[in-house]
Design an enzyme around this catalytic site. Structure first.
Site, mmCIF file in Angstrom:
data_model
loop_
_atom_site.group_PDB
_atom_site.id
_atom_site.type_symbol
_atom_site.label_atom_id
_atom_site.label_comp_id
_atom_site.label_asym_id
_atom_site.label_seq_id
_atom_site.Cartn_x
_atom_site.Cartn_y
_atom_site.Cartn_z
ATOM 1 N N GLN A 99 -56.075 60.424 -6.962
ATOM 2 C CA GLN A 99 -56.461 59.460 -5.938
ATOM 3 C C GLN A 99 -55.303 59.117 -5.018
ATOM 4 O O GLN A 99 -54.133 59.373 -5.321
ATOM 5 C CB GLN A 99 -56.980 58.185 -6.590
ATOM 6 C CG GLN A 99 -55.978 57.492 -7.503
ATOM 7 C CD GLN A 99 -56.606 56.334 -8.266
ATOM 8 O OE1 GLN A 99 -56.501 55.192 -7.830
ATOM 9 N NE2 GLN A 99 -57.252 56.634 -9.397
ATOM 10 N N HIS A 101 -54.510 56.025 -1.566
ATOM 11 C CA HIS A 101 -54.987 54.822 -0.903
ATOM 12 C C HIS A 101 -54.527 54.823 0.555
ATOM 13 O O HIS A 101 -53.446 55.322 0.864
ATOM 14 C CB HIS A 101 -54.460 53.579 -1.612
ATOM 15 C CG HIS A 101 -54.607 53.648 -3.110
ATOM 16 N ND1 HIS A 101 -55.831 53.690 -3.724
ATOM 17 C CD2 HIS A 101 -53.681 53.714 -4.098
ATOM 18 C CE1 HIS A 101 -55.658 53.767 -5.031
ATOM 19 N NE2 HIS A 101 -54.371 53.789 -5.283
ATOM 20 N N GLU A 132 -48.951 50.314 -4.432
ATOM 21 C CA GLU A 132 -48.937 49.747 -5.773
ATOM 22 C C GLU A 132 -47.700 50.197 -6.550
ATOM 23 O O GLU A 132 -47.105 51.239 -6.266
ATOM 24 C CB GLU A 132 -50.203 50.144 -6.541
ATOM 25 C CG GLU A 132 -50.375 51.643 -6.714
ATOM 26 C CD GLU A 132 -51.754 52.031 -7.221
ATOM 27 O OE1 GLU A 132 -52.743 51.360 -6.862
ATOM 28 O OE2 GLU A 132 -51.845 53.031 -7.956
ATOM 29 N N HIS A 245 -51.812 60.573 -6.669
ATOM 30 C CA HIS A 245 -51.339 60.245 -8.012
ATOM 31 C C HIS A 245 -52.515 60.158 -8.979
ATOM 32 O O HIS A 245 -53.673 60.064 -8.569
ATOM 33 C CB HIS A 245 -50.553 58.927 -8.014
ATOM 34 C CG HIS A 245 -51.350 57.731 -7.574
ATOM 35 N ND1 HIS A 245 -51.638 57.471 -6.251
ATOM 36 C CD2 HIS A 245 -51.933 56.724 -8.281
ATOM 37 C CE1 HIS A 245 -52.335 56.356 -6.162
ATOM 38 N NE2 HIS A 245 -52.543 55.882 -7.381
ATOM 39 N N ARG A 264 -60.830 59.475 -3.845
ATOM 40 C CA ARG A 264 -60.665 60.350 -5.004
ATOM 41 C C ARG A 264 -60.772 61.817 -4.612
ATOM 42 O O ARG A 264 -61.566 62.183 -3.743
ATOM 43 C CB ARG A 264 -61.709 60.020 -6.073
ATOM 44 C CG ARG A 264 -61.593 58.601 -6.603
ATOM 45 C CD ARG A 264 -62.677 58.270 -7.621
ATOM 46 N NE ARG A 264 -62.546 56.888 -8.084
ATOM 47 C CZ ARG A 264 -63.102 55.836 -7.485
ATOM 48 N NH1 ARG A 264 -63.859 56.036 -6.405
ATOM 49 N NH2 ARG A 264 -62.912 54.627 -7.952
#
Length: 384
Positions: A99, A101, A132, A245, A264
């Site tokens: 995935q 972002h 993140e 990642h 994804r």
């Protein structure tokens, strides 16, 4: 100084552990359902509950009722009346999906397009980015960012699969985009044979495991293009927007911008949108995904990240030090991961005592917060 006890929401994704979060919180394990993530924050999809003299209320409701008291004027001015971060305990009992972002600008544009056209695929839940970081609580494995293309080409070459020659050539040329796109759009009729060749090659134990879990998924090959990172407790990784990642196994504390936008690319039964994923990926080598900590005071560590949405501190109390002051104001979430800690008083004067897996919310109006006792805690805050 008013601090609120905070009760998070556990999400039961299939890849979650049946023991890790329960053991952290001192509950019986194994659990009947997998427990993948403990959410601590005000994200509208699963806001935490704060305790008070009038009973529990969701954290997003508390913030909406008095944003400047809860967040402070600076945070409210910069981010609006919302908590800009989301803290999680992540417990991977099995690999997560490949995935990435979106960054903030793309998320805003894509979410606006999606809202304006109901016929578009529902890829975005909000208009925010989702960088993140994760700090390991146990040994933790992850795939993080692209490794050097020549090294990835060597690995694919060792599979001795002639049909991979165009991908290997792209990697030798340094063209990560072409290599990834070719793999993720592999002809459906040939995918089972491709992943079987990886499973049977003996080249990569990880790839063989992934191929056994997801036969016919070309994400198994893409995994070989990524850094395989093994963290020890206390080590961290940083995933800026656009980095591909997948977390593999272990327990960690994860902090991110308050978003649930996930694109994804494979290794999942959930919806995959390759075209949209390719639009947000950064096709650049991530030489060292590990994020080093810095000691900012005796017993207090932090990890520097280049965004204004959040900062994470780890506080270690061994019983010999006086109470430690958290070096942050504004809204803070305190998560104990071991021991017995004291984090101030609730609105009715009751001491806030935290043991493993328990949390509290300190609003901006609470001022400086000190932690006392023996154990370890993580504190999520907004950089000053």
């Amino acid at each position: 100084m008013t601090v609120y006890p905070l009760t998070g929401v556990i999400r039961p994704y299939a890849w979650g552990s049946h023991t890790a979060i329960a053991d952290l919180q001192g509950r019986p394990s194994p659990t009947e359902a997998p427990e993948a993530e403990l959410w601590l924050g005000a994200h509208p999809d699963d806001p935490s509950l704060v305790g008070g003299s009038a009973g529990d209320v969701s954290l997003d409701t508390l913030i909406a009722g008095s944003p400047k008291d809860q967040l402070g004027e600076q945070v409210t001015a910069e981010f609006g009346p919302r908590l800009p971060f989301l803290l999680k305990v992540l417990a991977a009992g099995a690999p997560l999906s490949l995935q990435a972002h979106p960054d903030r600008d793309y998320a805003r544009e894509a979410f606006a397009r999606q809202q304006a056209d109901p016929a578009l695929p529902k890829n975005y839940t909000d208009a925010n980015h989702k960088p993140e970081m994760l700090v390991a609580l146990t040994p933790f494995e992850a795939l993080c960012g692209f490794r050097a293309p020549d090294a990835a080409a060597d690995t694919l070459d060792s599979l001795a699969v002639p049909s991979l020659d165009p991908v290997i050539k792209s990697l030798r040329d340094g063209d990560l985009r072409s290599a990834v796109e070719t793999l993720l759009t592999w002809p459906p009729d040939d995918r089972e044979a491709l992943t079987a060749s990886v499973r049977d090659s003996g080249v990569s134990e990880l790839a063989a495991d992934l191929a056994g879990r997801y036969p016919g998924d070309p994400g198994v090959l893409v995994a070989l293009l990524l850094n395989h990172v093994r963290l020890q407790p206390g080590e961290a990784i940083w995933m800026p927007a656009g980095n591909l990642h997948a977390y593999l196994k272990g327990l960690g504390v994860e902090l991110m911008a308050a978003s649930d936008n996930v694109l994804r690319g494979g290794l999942t039964p959930k919806r995959v949108d390759v075209d949209e994923l390719l639009k947000v990926l950064r096709f650049e080598v991530l030489d060292d995904p590990i994020l080093r900590s810095t000691e900012v005071a005796p017993g207090v560590q932090t990890w520097q990240v280049p965004i204004p949405d959040f900062v994470l501190y780890r506080v270690d109390l061994d019983g010999t030090r006086p109470p430690l002051e958290i070096p942050a104001g504004g809204p803070r979430i305190i998560l104990a991961t071991s021991g017995d800690l004291f984090a101030g008083e609730s609105v009715d004067g009751t001491p806030i005592e935290l043991s493993g897996g328990e949390a509290a919310f300190a609003p901006a109006s609470a001022g400086k917060i000190k932690l006392a006792g023996t154990g370890q805690a993580f504190v999520a805050a907004v950089p000053a």
